[in-house]
Scaffold this motif. Structure first.
Motif, PDB file in Angstrom:
ATOM      1  N   LYS A  39      -4.229   3.789   6.412  1.00  0.00           N
ATOM      2  CA  LYS A  39      -4.648   3.720   4.725  1.00  0.00           C
ATOM      3  C   LYS A  39      -3.857   4.473   3.869  1.00  0.00           C
ATOM      4  O   LYS A  39      -3.419   5.567   4.313  1.00  0.00           O
ATOM      5  N   GLY A  40      -3.086   3.731   2.992  1.00  0.00           N
ATOM      6  CA  GLY A  40      -2.490   4.310   1.932  1.00  0.00           C
ATOM      7  C   GLY A  40      -1.024   4.450   2.445  1.00  0.00           C
ATOM      8  O   GLY A  40       0.023   4.651   1.619  1.00  0.00           O
ATOM      9  N   THR A  41      -0.447   4.204   3.532  1.00  0.00           N
ATOM     10  CA  THR A  41       0.743   4.531   4.113  1.00  0.00           C
ATOM     11  C   THR A  41       1.840   3.756   3.310  1.00  0.00           C
ATOM     12  O   THR A  41       2.934   4.097   2.728  1.00  0.00           O
ATOM     13  N   LEU A  42       1.420   2.225   3.323  1.00  0.00           N
ATOM     14  CA  LEU A  42       2.355   1.250   2.745  1.00  0.00           C
ATOM     15  C   LEU A  42       2.490   1.529   1.116  1.00  0.00           C
ATOM     16  O   LEU A  42       3.752   1.394   0.779  1.00  0.00           O
ATOM     17  N   ARG A  43       1.446   1.870   0.494  1.00  0.00           N
ATOM     18  CA  ARG A  43       1.501   2.160  -0.620  1.00  0.00           C
ATOM     19  C   ARG A  43       2.138   3.404  -1.243  1.00  0.00           C
ATOM     20  O   ARG A  43       2.921   3.168  -2.116  1.00  0.00           O
ATOM     21  N   ILE A  44       2.268   4.305  -0.306  1.00  0.00           N
ATOM     22  CA  ILE A  44       3.062   5.657  -0.724  1.00  0.00           C
ATOM     23  C   ILE A  44       4.606   5.108  -0.667  1.00  0.00           C
ATOM     24  O   ILE A  44       5.283   5.522  -1.633  1.00  0.00           O
ATOM     25  N   LEU A  45       4.916   4.338   0.447  1.00  0.00           N
ATOM     26  CA  LEU A  45       6.376   3.944   0.776  1.00  0.00           C
ATOM     27  C   LEU A  45       6.678   2.848  -0.570  1.00  0.00           C
ATOM     28  O   LEU A  45       7.819   3.256  -1.139  1.00  0.00           O
ATOM     29  N   TRP A  46       5.700   2.218  -1.008  1.00  0.00           N
ATOM     30  CA  TRP A  46       6.083   1.213  -2.180  1.00  0.00           C
ATOM     31  C   TRP A  46       6.452   2.011  -3.447  1.00  0.00           C
ATOM     32  O   TRP A  46       7.274   1.867  -4.074  1.00  0.00           O
ATOM     33  N   GLU A  47       5.530   3.071  -3.617  1.00  0.00           N
ATOM     34  CA  GLU A  47       5.547   3.866  -4.739  1.00  0.00           C
ATOM     35  C   GLU A  47       6.762   4.618  -5.060  1.00  0.00           C
ATOM     36  O   GLU A  47       7.357   4.971  -5.910  1.00  0.00           O
ATOM     37  N   LEU A  48       7.611   5.029  -3.831  1.00  0.00           N
ATOM     38  CA  LEU A  48       8.711   5.821  -3.709  1.00  0.00           C
ATOM     39  C   LEU A  48       9.952   5.078  -3.508  1.00  0.00           C
ATOM     40  O   LEU A  48      11.093   5.555  -3.525  1.00  0.00           O
ATOM     41  N   ARG A  49       9.733   3.557  -3.413  1.00  0.00           N
ATOM     42  CA  ARG A  49      10.965   2.721  -3.104  1.00  0.00           C
ATOM     43  C   ARG A  49      12.021   2.733  -4.179  1.00  0.00           C
ATOM     44  O   ARG A  49      13.295   2.571  -3.978  1.00  0.00           O
ATOM     45  N   ASP A  50      11.822   3.003  -5.547  1.00  0.00           N
ATOM     46  CA  ASP A  50      12.897   3.314  -6.358  1.00  0.00           C
ATOM     47  C   ASP A  50      13.874   4.523  -6.523  1.00  0.00           C
ATOM     48  O   ASP A  50      14.772   4.433  -7.010  1.00  0.00           O
TER      49      ASP A  50
END
Length: 110
Positions: free
Chosen positions: A33-44
């Motif tokens: 839960k939440g792992t992909l969302r964190i990665l996506w938010e840090l992608r830039d």
């Protein structure tokens, strides 16, 4: 098989499937839960503080966010710099490899 051989085979711990199959270990990690969302938010590549990440992850609970960040740091995917959390080189490569999947998902959802 003599008793010594039998005892040795029984006493050895079973190796988890994820240890034998790195893709399974990765998918288990990403499925939390939440792992992909964190990665996506840090992608830039811009560092984000814990508070900024909490806001950008739609107010994920602090305990879940903290747990996921610890796991991602231990896995070498995220690091804490002086300016905040950022992807490591490996994390950047992972997100780059997830981008085609995102493109596919966008086509699929239409």
């Amino acid at each position: 098989m003599d008793n010594n051989e039998e005892d040795a085979s029984v006493s050895q711990p079973a190796v988890a499937a994820s240890a034998r199959r790195p893709i399974m270990r990765l998918l288990e990690q990403l499925g939390r839960k939440g792992t992909l969302r964190i990665l996506w938010e840090l992608r830039d590549g811009a560092p984000q503080s814990f508070r900024a990440l909490r806001t950008s992850t739609e107010d994920m609970s602090p305990s879940v966010l903290n747990d996921r960040l610890k796991e991602l740091r231990a896995a070498g995917i995220v690091e804490l710099s002086g300016a905040g959390y950022v992807l490591t080189e490996a994390g950047g490569e992972l997100v780059k490899r997830l981008t085609p999947l995102n493109q596919w998902a966008n086509r699929w959802i239409e």
